[in-house]
Design a protein around this motif. Structure first.
Motif, mmCIF file in Angstrom:
data_model
loop_
_atom_site.group_PDB
_atom_site.id
_atom_site.type_symbol
_atom_site.label_atom_id
_atom_site.label_comp_id
_atom_site.label_asym_id
_atom_site.label_seq_id
_atom_site.Cartn_x
_atom_site.Cartn_y
_atom_site.Cartn_z
ATOM 1 N N VAL A 1 117.899 47.339 51.678
ATOM 2 C CA VAL A 1 117.088 47.089 50.499
ATOM 3 C C VAL A 1 117.273 45.645 50.077
ATOM 4 O O VAL A 1 118.393 45.197 49.888
ATOM 5 N N ALA A 2 116.172 44.918 49.939
ATOM 6 C CA ALA A 2 116.262 43.528 49.498
ATOM 7 C C ALA A 2 116.587 43.499 48.024
ATOM 8 O O ALA A 2 115.878 44.061 47.206
ATOM 9 N N ALA A 3 117.664 42.834 47.650
ATOM 10 C CA ALA A 3 118.090 42.782 46.248
ATOM 11 C C ALA A 3 117.447 41.602 45.550
ATOM 12 O O ALA A 3 117.266 40.542 46.116
ATOM 13 N N ALA A 4 117.081 41.791 44.281
ATOM 14 C CA ALA A 4 116.530 40.701 43.486
ATOM 15 C C ALA A 4 117.653 39.749 43.107
ATOM 16 O O ALA A 4 118.765 40.150 42.815
ATOM 17 N N ALA A 5 117.342 38.452 43.148
ATOM 18 C CA ALA A 5 118.349 37.456 42.819
ATOM 19 C C ALA A 5 118.379 37.210 41.320
ATOM 20 O O ALA A 5 117.412 37.441 40.613
ATOM 21 N N GLY A 6 119.502 36.715 40.831
ATOM 22 C CA GLY A 6 119.610 36.361 39.414
ATOM 23 C C GLY A 6 120.189 37.482 38.597
ATOM 24 O O GLY A 6 119.847 38.641 38.772
ATOM 25 N N SER B 1 106.697 37.175 40.325
ATOM 26 C CA SER B 1 107.292 36.155 39.465
ATOM 27 C C SER B 1 107.423 36.723 38.051
ATOM 28 O O SER B 1 107.040 37.867 37.801
ATOM 29 N N ASP B 2 107.948 35.942 37.139
ATOM 30 C CA ASP B 2 108.215 36.421 35.780
ATOM 31 C C ASP B 2 106.946 36.912 35.080
ATOM 32 O O ASP B 2 105.846 36.394 35.308
ATOM 33 N N LEU B 3 107.132 37.882 34.211
ATOM 34 C CA LEU B 3 106.031 38.407 33.395
ATOM 35 C C LEU B 3 105.876 37.519 32.167
ATOM 36 O O LEU B 3 106.176 37.906 31.040
ATOM 37 N N THR B 4 105.383 36.325 32.408
ATOM 38 C CA THR B 4 105.302 35.302 31.362
ATOM 39 C C THR B 4 104.502 35.762 30.165
ATOM 40 O O THR B 4 104.836 35.437 29.016
ATOM 41 N N PHE B 5 103.443 36.515 30.392
ATOM 42 C CA PHE B 5 102.533 36.875 29.308
ATOM 43 C C PHE B 5 102.882 38.202 28.633
ATOM 44 O O PHE B 5 102.059 38.752 27.891
ATOM 45 N N ALA B 6 104.094 38.697 28.858
ATOM 46 C CA ALA B 6 104.524 39.934 28.206
ATOM 47 C C ALA B 6 104.392 39.878 26.683
ATOM 48 O O ALA B 6 103.964 40.865 26.072
ATOM 49 N N TYR C 1 103.728 50.108 34.041
ATOM 50 C CA TYR C 1 104.499 50.214 35.272
ATOM 51 C C TYR C 1 104.481 48.854 35.959
ATOM 52 O O TYR C 1 103.438 48.184 35.988
ATOM 53 N N VAL C 2 105.612 48.454 36.517
ATOM 54 C CA VAL C 2 105.724 47.141 37.152
ATOM 55 C C VAL C 2 106.297 47.288 38.552
ATOM 56 O O VAL C 2 107.342 47.906 38.745
ATOM 57 N N HIS C 3 105.598 46.725 39.533
ATOM 58 C CA HIS C 3 106.108 46.626 40.908
ATOM 59 C C HIS C 3 106.451 45.154 41.122
ATOM 60 O O HIS C 3 105.571 44.314 41.254
ATOM 61 N N ALA C 4 107.744 44.847 41.128
ATOM 62 C CA ALA C 4 108.206 43.462 41.269
ATOM 63 C C ALA C 4 108.808 43.260 42.648
ATOM 64 O O ALA C 4 109.693 44.021 43.062
ATOM 65 N N ASP C 5 108.342 42.258 43.362
ATOM 66 C CA ASP C 5 108.870 41.968 44.692
ATOM 67 C C ASP C 5 110.384 41.814 44.624
ATOM 68 O O ASP C 5 110.896 41.013 43.831
ATOM 69 N N PRO C 6 111.140 42.574 45.435
ATOM 70 C CA PRO C 6 112.602 42.508 45.355
ATOM 71 C C PRO C 6 113.177 41.127 45.658
ATOM 72 O O PRO C 6 114.297 40.826 45.258
ATOM 73 N N ALA C 7 112.428 40.285 46.373
ATOM 74 C CA ALA C 7 112.934 38.962 46.715
ATOM 75 C C ALA C 7 112.769 37.962 45.578
ATOM 76 O O ALA C 7 113.308 36.860 45.642
ATOM 77 N N ALA C 8 112.015 38.313 44.549
ATOM 78 C CA ALA C 8 111.767 37.399 43.448
ATOM 79 C C ALA C 8 112.882 37.462 42.420
ATOM 80 O O ALA C 8 113.399 38.534 42.111
#
Length: 378
Positions: A35-40, A104-109, A126-133
């Protein structure tokens, strides 16, 4: 007579070990993909297997070109289709599920939070966020805990179709009241108030109720034919690669972003026949200019399955003037004015545009400044 000979015992032991070695691969579970982990440290948490949002898929690897039918996705899609077919009755008004597909970030949240305000019983997120981001959590309550387990996505690749199907499946499983499913990106913004959108999707007569959920609501998805780029896009996987499932005269193109009625969301997660064709990788020479499967699969499927049930236009406005490398115009802060909002709302169809893209992060301040006086003032 009991066996006592050391030689016989040794032969029996050797036979047992041989059988164990032969059968072990069949008895042991297959290795799980990494599983690709999100960085940060502020990245959104990934739901564990069986945890998180109801129906969220477990993480897994995705091929560099194209997407395979992975077992966990198949289980998710089958479960969503079966539970939706069971027809669990939902209490309260029908809801709009907002499906954010992002890398990328949900800037307009903060802007979306103002859009959602006062309507908690009528929407889900619902949010599908790329694990590499490396994403930072949106500092607004409507997005917290709303991340579905995700897999890597890549432009000009069927992984974007798979991600959209995961979002639809998770939303179908999570809440039976979800009657519409609006696919959006992190660059999308609302153009009207929530009340205006809701009134357009659920006309006031008959009133929004359990009965409204069972009406044959139309889906808002762009379905285009006769476009000059259609021949090259159809042949992007090679001559005859789409046959016999998708003959050229049934091939369609359209916007990636749609608003689907529940019955069409179920159709998408249940469908496999066309998906086998559209998940195939494009030829290397076609990958950059003709390979946009996320713009082809959904309009082709819905036009083939229920042509009378789709409005054939999208509620999301995109400006393709001066597009570069397949990317639409990206609005900057200096372009955000009341006049721009009016222009983006304009439509030649039954409903005005309800959403728009593509906005740069520095547009958030100017958009918030006119949110109450322009955007949400219908």
């Amino acid at each position: 007579m009991a066996v006592s000979s050391p030689m016989v015992l040794s032969l029996l032991l050797l036979a047992s070990l041989t059988a164990l070695l032969v059968l072990a691969p069949r008895l042991s579970p297959p290795p799980q993909p990494a599983v690709a982990a999100a960085a940060g440290e502020d990245a959104p948490p990934r739901p564990a297997r069986g945890g998180g949002l109801k129906g969220a898929a477990s993480g897994g690897g995705v091929g560099a070109a194209g997407v395979g039918e992975e077992a966990d996705d198949l289980r998710l899609f089958r479960r969503a289709a079966l539970e939706a077919a069971a027809g669990e009755e939902a209490a309260g008004p029908p809801k709009v599920a907002f499906l954010f597909l992002t890398n990328s970030d949900l800037t307009f949240a903060p802007l979306w939070e103002r859009f959602f305000a006062g309507n908690a019983a009528r929407f889900t997120v619902y949010v599908h966020a790329d694990p590499a981001a490396a994403l930072r959590l949106a500092p607004t309550p409507s997005f917290r805990g709303r991340f579905v387990a995700a897999k890597p996505t890549r432009r000009a690749d069927a992984s974007l179709i798979a991600a959209s199907r995961r979002l639809l499946a998770a939303a179908l499983l999570d809440d039976p009241a979800n009657a519409y499913f609006a696919l959006l990106s992190q660059h999308c913004v609302p153009l009207h108030s929530f009340n205006r959108l809701y009134a357009a999707l659920f006309p006031p007569s008959p009133p929004p109720s359990a009965a409204a959920r069972h009406r044959r609501l139309p889906s808002y998805i762009e379905v285009l034919t006769g476009e000059p780029q259609m021949p090259s896009r159809y042949a992007a996987r090679g001559e005859g690669a789409m046959l016999p499932e998708v003959p050229y005269e049934r091939f369609r193109i359209g916007s990636q972003f749609f608003t689907l009625a529940r019955r069409h969301a179920v159709l998408v997660v249940r469908e496999r026949r066309l998906w086998r064709k559209f998940r195939a990788p494009c030829l290397p020479e076609a990958a950059q200019d003709e390979c946009y499967p996320e713009e082809h699969y959904f309009p082709t499927l819905l036009d083939m399955a229920d042509p009378a049930g789709v409005a054939r236009y999208t509620l999301t406005r995109v400006n393709w003037t001066g597009s570069v490398a397949g990317h639409p115009h990206r609005y900057a802060a200096a372009e955000v004015t009341p006049r721009l909002i009016d222009e983006l709302r304009a439509s030649n169809h039954t409903h005005p545009h309800m959403f728009a893209r593509k906005f740069a992060p520095d547009c958030l301040g100017p958009l918030l400044a006119i949110a109450d006086t322009v955007i949400f003032k219908d």
